[in-house]
Write a protein that holds these residues in place. Structure first.
Motif, PDB file in Angstrom:
ATOM      1  N   ALA A 245      73.856  24.482  41.558  1.00 26.07           N
ATOM      2  CA  ALA A 245      73.054  25.325  42.449  1.00 26.07           C
ATOM      3  C   ALA A 245      73.090  26.772  41.969  1.00 26.07           C
ATOM      4  CB  ALA A 245      73.557  25.229  43.882  1.00 26.07           C
ATOM      5  N   ALA A 246      71.981  27.258  41.424  1.00 20.04           N
ATOM      6  CA  ALA A 246      71.906  28.653  40.978  1.00 20.04           C
ATOM      7  C   ALA A 246      71.756  29.586  42.175  1.00 20.04           C
ATOM      8  CB  ALA A 246      70.743  28.837  40.014  1.00 20.04           C
ATOM      9  N   GLU A 247      71.027  29.119  43.174  1.00 16.94           N
ATOM     10  CA  GLU A 247      70.825  29.798  44.457  1.00 16.94           C
ATOM     11  C   GLU A 247      70.771  28.697  45.497  1.00 16.94           C
ATOM     12  OE1 GLU A 247      67.596  32.686  44.545  1.00 16.94           O
ATOM     13  OE2 GLU A 247      67.634  32.721  42.342  1.00 16.94           O
ATOM     14  N   PRO A 248      70.720  29.049  46.796  1.00 23.40           N
ATOM     15  CA  PRO A 248      70.631  27.984  47.808  1.00 23.40           C
ATOM     16  C   PRO A 248      69.459  27.033  47.538  1.00 23.40           C
ATOM     17  CG  PRO A 248      71.154  30.047  48.859  1.00 23.40           C
ATOM     18  CD  PRO A 248      70.873  30.383  47.426  1.00 23.40           C
ATOM     19  N   MET A 249      69.761  25.743  47.535  1.00 24.89           N
ATOM     20  CA  MET A 249      68.750  24.715  47.319  1.00 24.89           C
ATOM     21  C   MET A 249      68.364  24.097  48.672  1.00 24.89           C
ATOM     22  SD  MET A 249      70.151  22.870  43.814  1.00 24.89           S
ATOM     23  CE  MET A 249      71.463  21.975  44.627  1.00 24.89           C
ATOM     24  N   ASN A 250      67.299  23.340  48.651  1.00 20.69           N
ATOM     25  CA  ASN A 250      66.713  22.803  49.880  1.00 20.69           C
ATOM     26  C   ASN A 250      66.256  23.941  50.798  1.00 20.69           C
ATOM     27  OD1 ASN A 250      65.857  20.605  51.558  1.00 20.69           O
ATOM     28  ND2 ASN A 250      67.597  21.023  52.908  1.00 20.69           N
ATOM     29  N   ARG A 251      65.800  25.024  50.199  1.00 17.18           N
ATOM     30  CA  ARG A 251      65.266  26.150  50.978  1.00 17.18           C
ATOM     31  C   ARG A 251      63.753  25.974  51.125  1.00 17.18           C
ATOM     32  NH1 ARG A 251      67.035  32.188  49.673  1.00 17.18           N
ATOM     33  NH2 ARG A 251      68.791  31.450  50.981  1.00 17.18           N
ATOM     34  N   PHE A 252      63.278  26.033  52.369  1.00 17.70           N
ATOM     35  CA  PHE A 252      61.845  25.944  52.626  1.00 17.70           C
ATOM     36  C   PHE A 252      61.177  27.277  52.310  1.00 17.70           C
ATOM     37  CE2 PHE A 252      63.383  22.667  55.702  1.00 17.70           C
ATOM     38  CZ  PHE A 252      62.751  21.577  55.107  1.00 17.70           C
ATOM     39  N   HIS A 253      59.983  27.185  51.711  1.00 16.58           N
ATOM     40  CA  HIS A 253      59.165  28.366  51.427  1.00 16.58           C
ATOM     41  C   HIS A 253      57.783  28.141  52.037  1.00 16.58           C
ATOM     42  CE1 HIS A 253      62.042  30.093  48.519  1.00 16.58           C
ATOM     43  NE2 HIS A 253      62.263  28.832  48.163  1.00 16.58           N
ATOM     44  N   LEU A 254      57.358  29.070  52.874  1.00 16.37           N
ATOM     45  CA  LEU A 254      56.053  28.978  53.538  1.00 16.37           C
ATOM     46  C   LEU A 254      55.166  30.115  53.039  1.00 16.37           C
ATOM     47  CD1 LEU A 254      54.489  27.368  55.750  1.00 16.37           C
ATOM     48  CD2 LEU A 254      55.265  29.109  57.377  1.00 16.37           C
ATOM     49  N   TYR A 255      53.911  29.769  52.697  1.00 12.15           N
ATOM     50  CA  TYR A 255      52.992  30.751  52.134  1.00 12.15           C
ATOM     51  C   TYR A 255      51.664  30.721  52.887  1.00 12.15           C
ATOM     52  CZ  TYR A 255      56.159  30.213  48.132  1.00 12.15           C
ATOM     53  OH  TYR A 255      57.263  30.133  47.324  1.00 12.15           O
ATOM     54  N   LYS A 256      51.011  31.879  52.929  1.00 13.23           N
ATOM     55  CA  LYS A 256      49.604  31.895  53.330  1.00 13.23           C
ATOM     56  C   LYS A 256      48.808  31.195  52.230  1.00 13.23           C
ATOM     57  CE  LYS A 256      49.783  36.167  56.045  1.00 13.23           C
ATOM     58  NZ  LYS A 256      49.254  37.554  56.187  1.00 13.23           N
ATOM     59  N   ASP A 257      47.871  30.372  52.631  1.00 13.44           N
ATOM     60  CA  ASP A 257      47.155  29.532  51.661  1.00 13.44           C
ATOM     61  C   ASP A 257      45.681  29.516  52.052  1.00 13.44           C
ATOM     62  OD1 ASP A 257      46.500  27.613  49.741  1.00 13.44           O
ATOM     63  OD2 ASP A 257      47.075  25.944  51.035  1.00 13.44           O
ATOM     64  N   VAL A 258      44.950  30.515  51.550  1.00 12.40           N
ATOM     65  CA  VAL A 258      43.518  30.646  51.883  1.00 12.40           C
ATOM     66  C   VAL A 258      42.726  30.687  50.575  1.00 12.40           C
ATOM     67  CG1 VAL A 258      41.810  31.900  53.239  1.00 12.40           C
ATOM     68  CG2 VAL A 258      44.223  32.029  53.866  1.00 12.40           C
ATOM     69  N   PRO A 259      42.399  29.515  50.011  1.00 16.47           N
ATOM     70  CA  PRO A 259      41.653  29.492  48.746  1.00 16.47           C
ATOM     71  C   PRO A 259      40.302  30.194  48.882  1.00 16.47           C
ATOM     72  CG  PRO A 259      42.544  27.338  49.272  1.00 16.47           C
ATOM     73  CD  PRO A 259      42.727  28.171  50.494  1.00 16.47           C
ATOM     74  N   ARG A 260      39.866  30.812  47.794  1.00 11.57           N
ATOM     75  CA  ARG A 260      38.611  31.550  47.825  1.00 11.57           C
ATOM     76  C   ARG A 260      37.399  30.645  47.982  1.00 11.57           C
ATOM     77  NH1 ARG A 260      39.823  34.390  42.276  1.00 11.57           N
ATOM     78  NH2 ARG A 260      40.907  32.405  42.103  1.00 11.57           N
ATOM     79  N   LEU A 261      37.477  29.427  47.466  1.00 12.46           N
ATOM     80  CA  LEU A 261      36.285  28.580  47.461  1.00 12.46           C
ATOM     81  C   LEU A 261      36.452  27.288  48.252  1.00 12.46           C
ATOM     82  CD1 LEU A 261      35.172  28.967  43.724  1.00 12.46           C
ATOM     83  CD2 LEU A 261      34.152  30.031  45.736  1.00 12.46           C
ATOM     84  N   PHE A 262      37.440  26.472  47.880  1.00 10.06           N
ATOM     85  CA  PHE A 262      37.506  25.119  48.430  1.00 10.06           C
ATOM     86  C   PHE A 262      38.860  24.886  49.089  1.00 10.06           C
ATOM     87  CE2 PHE A 262      34.783  24.927  44.594  1.00 10.06           C
ATOM     88  CZ  PHE A 262      33.571  24.621  45.212  1.00 10.06           C
ATOM     89  N   ASP A 263      38.880  24.844  50.412  1.00 14.93           N
ATOM     90  CA  ASP A 263      40.133  24.772  51.155  1.00 14.93           C
ATOM     91  C   ASP A 263      41.005  23.581  50.760  1.00 14.93           C
ATOM     92  OD1 ASP A 263      40.135  27.046  52.681  1.00 14.93           O
ATOM     93  OD2 ASP A 263      40.413  25.986  54.566  1.00 14.93           O
ATOM     94  N   ALA A 264      40.481  22.363  50.922  1.00 18.08           N
ATOM     95  CA  ALA A 264      41.292  21.177  50.671  1.00 18.08           C
ATOM     96  C   ALA A 264      41.548  20.968  49.184  1.00 18.08           C
ATOM     97  CB  ALA A 264      40.619  19.944  51.260  1.00 18.08           C
TER      98      ALA A 264
END
Length: 552
Positions: A245-264
């Motif tokens: 383990a270089a850093e804490p593992m099993n860490r959740f990361h949440l991002y804003k996800d608004v594609p410019r063209l095609f959502d799905a």
């Protein structure tokens, strides 16, 4: 097609036949033709991804057990198998499997998946039942081409102890209100367990201890430390004492996800600059402690979405598993889980069908920057020639490899073409493992299979048997079925999994009269010598071979 021979475009077969006659194309490309768009389709509509993998594996099981049952006189359900496979393949069509269709498609697809699974499970259960006889015991069937130890749930009658039908002691334990046994299952075969009067302990046992808000899961092979956030702050392989383990593992990361063209369809590269708070209100408790399996329970929420996760370690295992349920209520969000490891790798390894692809972990050049999200099947790994680590999964296909971190993509939340896509409950499991030595020395390929393909368990008993086996670990016997022409011949499909050319023996407990290599259409190409129901095959790196066996 500048530079290609002029050919008559009568059809795809004629086109390639004529091209081959002309000497083939003058310009060729070696390597992955990475498509730098539609990266979100590896993850969108997680229900479809999950059910697609379940259906593929269920059909694989049906073919194997149906083939073995046919040797006992049962009718091979060829018509049903063909019909069900066609239904599975239909739902791999664009845009169903990519997750880029309208809501009605997924309502219909979910019903179809459930119907496929229900019928294939019924047919498999019938085939398995035809392989055992009545008796006071349970039989565990392994549809994988290698033997391994597995933890199975047993009836209450096994609470005092268990052994194989042949008398070999099987470690058992009651954890909570369930009885578990740790048994070896033979390659493509079965072992029966019967109740015993004395309980046997495992040679390697698991312990779970708590120190404040820190929890330690440990067996003879690994020691994993989990903090109060449910993150793995240490993972040590005991054979070397190496910290992974270089850093804490099993860490959740949440991002804003608004594609410019095609959502799905798309994930834009700037998602990485739009991280927001992920897991909150997290609580970690001890779910169960046992010498065969110990489990932590993690509860919390990710934005508006409550989740529950069970972190477990089994006896005699280097794999830490994370069974996860989340009620996803997000819009325009991307959820990943990260595993930064103490491994330097310029290229990561992503499993694909029948092998793997190596892709860059750095973003120095333009074509490397394009590949910020890639696909994998059961595993992705980072390794050098001395050690490595891998993240495994049971239904996820998107992943990032950033430097020394493996970041598995868990969920998205597109708004088009279906508004509130994926807003529902999701269940999935991923795992982490590590090893010493090169990738060729690792058991990652097998662990990926073990995590995805569960043993079948049925009432009754049978003498322990292994129907098929392969000598070399890097050659995987992927599937066994009866030939499509109704001849009764057996078809075995094998592949080399670790980019290492090898000669190996393939053997069976059945009596073989003749054997041939053949193409994927099951047409014979060359006869292979058979000695004591064993054939010898040469494999190039990543080569797929199809073997046809005529039984005596």
């Amino acid at each position: 097609l500048e530079g290609c021979p002029k050919v008559k475009l009568e059809g795809p077969i004629e086109f390639f036949q004529d091209m081959e006659a002309e000497g083939g194309p003058k310009h060729t490309y070696t390597g992955e033709l990475y498509f730098s768009a539609h990266r979100g389709t590896y993850t969108s509509q997680a229900m479809v991804k999950n059910n697609n993998r379940r259906c593929e594996l269920s059909m694989r099981d049906l073919e194997l057990w149906g083939t073995l049952a046919a040797q006992k006189g049962q009718t091979y359900p060829a018509e049903a198998i063909e019909r069900l496979w066609k239904e599975v393949l239909l739902h791999q069509f664009h845009d169903i499997l990519p997750g880029s269709s309208i809501a009605r498609v997924y309502e219909d697809a979910e019903k179809a998946f459930h119907a496929i699974l229900e019928e294939s499970h019924e047919l498999t259960a019938k085939a398995v039942a035809g392989l055992v006889e009545a008796g006071n015991g349970v039989t565990v069937g392994n549809s994988l081409g290698f033997a391994y130890d597995t933890l199975v749930e047993l009836p209450e009658s096994f609470a005092a102890g268990a052994q194989t039908r042949e008398g070999k002691a099987v470690p058992t334990e009651k954890i909570g209100d369930k009885v578990y046994g740790l048994t070896e299952v033979p390659a493509y075969g079965m072992v029966s367990l019967v109740p015993a009067e004395t309980q046997t302990k495992a040679a390697d046992s698991v312990s779970l201890t708590q120190d404040g808000d820190t929890f330690i899961l440990e067996n003879n092979q690994v020691k994993a430390v989990v903090d109060g956030k449910g993150e793995v702050v240490s993972f040590v392989l005991k054979t070397s004492g190496r910290e992974f383990a270089a850093e804490p593992m099993n860490r959740f990361h949440l991002y804003k996800d608004v594609p410019r063209l095609f959502d799905a369809w798309d994930i834009d590269s700037n998602y990485i600059d739009q991280e927001i708070t992920a897991a909150e209100d997290v609580t970690v408790t001890v779910e169960s402690t046992g010498s065969l399996r110990s489990v932590l329970k993690v509860t919390g929420r990710i934005s508006n979405s409550p989740f529950v996760q069970y972190i477990r370690l089994d006896a005699d295992s280097t794999r830490l598993e994370f069974e996860t349920a989340i009620d996803w209520k997000e819009l325009h969000r991307l959820l990943k889980v990260g595993f930064p490891v103490n491994v330097f790798a310029e290229n990561g390894i992503n499993e694909m069908q029948f092998g793997y692809v190596e892709r860059p972990t750095r973003r120095s050049r333009a074509y490397e920057k394009d590949r910020f999200e890639v696909c994998n099947h059961r595993y992705s790994a980072l390794c050098d020639q001395a050690h490595g680590a891998a993240v495994l999964n049971d239904c996820k296909y998107g992943i990032s490899m950033n430097g020394n971190a493996l970041e598995l993509t868990l969920l998205r939340a597109a708004a088009a073409p279906e508004m509130h896509a994926d807003n529902r409950e999701h269940h999935f499991t991923y795992g982490f493992t590590a090893w010493e030595g090169s990738f060729a020395d690792s058991d990652v390929v097998r662990q990926g299979y073990e995590m995805n393909v569960k043993p079948v368990i049925t009432a009754g008993v049978v003498d322990t048997f292994s129907a098929f086996g392969v000598e070399k670990d890097n050659v995987i016997l992927e599937s066994v079925k009866l030939a499509e022409d109704g001849s009764g011949d057996l078809i075995l499909r094998l592949y080399e999994a670790k980019k290492a050319a090898v000669n190996t023996k393939v053997f069976t407990a059945l009596n073989v009269a003749q054997a041939w290599t053949c193409n994927m259409l099951e047409k014979k190409e060359a006869e292979v010598a058979v000695e004591d129901n064993t054939v010898s095959l040469d494999f190039r790196a990543f080569e797929i071979k199809t073997l046809r066996l005529k039984l005596a």
